[in-house]
Structures are given as C-alpha cells and as structure tokens.
Design an enzyme around this catalytic site. Structure first.
Site, PDB file in Angstrom:
ATOM      1  N   HIS A  93      36.476  -8.167 -12.657  1.00 24.49           N
ATOM      2  CA  HIS A  93      35.835  -6.869 -12.423  1.00 24.49           C
ATOM      3  C   HIS A  93      35.115  -6.419 -13.688  1.00 24.49           C
ATOM      4  CE1 HIS A  93      35.544  -2.715 -10.805  1.00 24.49           C
ATOM      5  NE2 HIS A  93      35.750  -2.369 -12.062  1.00 24.49           N
ATOM      6  N   GLU A  94      35.775  -6.541 -14.832  1.00 25.13           N
ATOM      7  CA  GLU A  94      35.158  -6.128 -16.097  1.00 25.13           C
ATOM      8  C   GLU A  94      33.991  -7.043 -16.471  1.00 25.13           C
ATOM      9  OE1 GLU A  94      35.843  -3.248 -17.117  1.00 25.13           O
ATOM     10  OE2 GLU A  94      37.619  -3.028 -15.862  1.00 25.13           O
TER      11      GLU A  94
ATOM     12  N   HIS B 232      31.046  -5.925 -14.584  1.00 25.28           N
ATOM     13  CA  HIS B 232      30.402  -4.765 -15.220  1.00 25.28           C
ATOM     14  C   HIS B 232      29.446  -5.226 -16.318  1.00 25.28           C
ATOM     15  CE1 HIS B 232      32.091  -1.246 -13.345  1.00 25.28           C
ATOM     16  NE2 HIS B 232      33.345  -1.559 -13.649  1.00 25.28           N
TER      17      HIS B 232
ATOM     18  N   GLU C  87      31.020   0.685  -9.510  1.00 18.08           N
ATOM     19  CA  GLU C  87      32.378   0.164  -9.311  1.00 18.08           C
ATOM     20  C   GLU C  87      32.437  -0.754  -8.094  1.00 18.08           C
ATOM     21  OE1 GLU C  87      35.038   0.307 -11.307  1.00 18.08           O
ATOM     22  OE2 GLU C  87      33.822   1.434 -12.729  1.00 18.08           O
TER      23      GLU C  87
END
Length: 184
Positions: A88-89, A92, A165
């Site tokens: 997930h990071e 980003h 997100e």
C-alpha cells in the site's frame, strides 16, 4: 535527505542503512521487490518506535522516497499482512501521492486566502466605507472568512485523499493479491 530528516525528527524513525537482523533484512528485501514490481527506484526504509500498527510513505518524489513502519506493525502483523501494508505504501510512492496531495492542499489554501481577502476588502469598503488603506474590518473579516472557507474547503481535500487511498489499496492488491489486502 529531507524525508529522512523529517521521518527521524517527527517519529524517531531509524533508517535502515544495513539490516541489523533477519527481520530488518526481510523488511528491506520486501520493499525492494515491491518497488521493482511497481517500477520505481528503491525507497529508503525505516522503522520507528511506536506500539500502534502503522506505516507511512514520504518524500519529494518517486525517486526520493522513504517507507517507514512502526515496531507495532512488525510485532502485531504476520508477514503476509505486513507485505500488504508495505505494498500500500509502495503504491502511494508509485502514484506520487505525497507530492500530489501537498499540491492540492496548496491550491485549495491559495483559493481560501484569495477569497477571504476579497471578502475582507468588500466588507471594509462597502459596509464600513473605509476609503484609504485597510481598516480593522478588513483584518477581522479576512480572518473569519479564512476559517469559514478553510472548513468549507476541507471536504475537497478529504475527498481527494480518500481517492488516493483507494488507488493505493488497488495498487497493493495488484502487488500482493486481494487476499493479502483483505487480511491486512
């Protein structure tokens, strides 16, 4: 360097230059593999002392980023779950979310300031009939308008952040699979 300094200063993060143990080696290698799969340069990796299960990505660009995880995340999640959070990071970073969100906040703030000054000017000239310079009504009205317009503008930034997100979740599911994301 700035992202390293900020992470260290704000969270007490320790950037892993050379893994000290097997857990750190796994963490760095997992980030390396995910960064390669996402098509981005290897970000710096850090661990910060906190009991909460959390992670974040920061940095001025895709090529100069840092991914940090809390001790609580490493202690409280199994490897599959931690890999999903890392993905997930990494998503980003790959999406450029850190810079994009800062730019959007800056544009929104510019509109808030410009509109609040316009309202302050109009109230000062039309209501209080100040003819030269700015009277106290300009300052008071501008400040009140900044607060009101800032509150009204917040949902725009919140909406955009939520969309980022969702994109990071989708990117993570592509990197590690939907099952790992659901588990995390």
């Amino acid at each position: 360097l700035l992202s390293r300094w900020m992470a260290k200063r704000l969270t007490g993060a320790r950037v892993i230059d050379a893994p000290a143990d097997a857990r750190e080696a796994w963490l760095v290698e997992t980030v390396r593999q995910q960064a390669r799969a996402a098509g981005i340069p290897m970000p710096e990796v850090a661990i910060y002392p906190a009991a909460d299960v959390n992670a974040f990505a920061t940095g001025p660009s895709r090529s100069r980023a840092l991914v940090a995880v809390s001790e609580g995340l490493l202690d409280g999640m199994n490897r599959q779950e931690a890999e999903a959070v890392l993905a997930h990071e990494i998503s980003h970073v790959a999406n450029g979310d850190m810079v994009t969100l800062a730019l959007i906040q800056g544009v929104v703030n510019s509109f808030v300031l410009a509109l609040s000054r316009l309202v302050g000017y109009l109230v000062d000239r039309l209501v209080f009939r100040t003819e030269e310079g700015h009277g106290p009504a300009f300052l008071v009205t501008s400040l009140v308008a900044q607060v009101v317009f800032g509150i009204l503008a917040s949902p725009i930034v919140f909406w955009f952040s939520r969309q980022r997100e969702f994109r990071a979740d989708a990117g993570a599911a592509n990197l590690v699979g939907a099952g790992a994301m659901i588990a995390a």
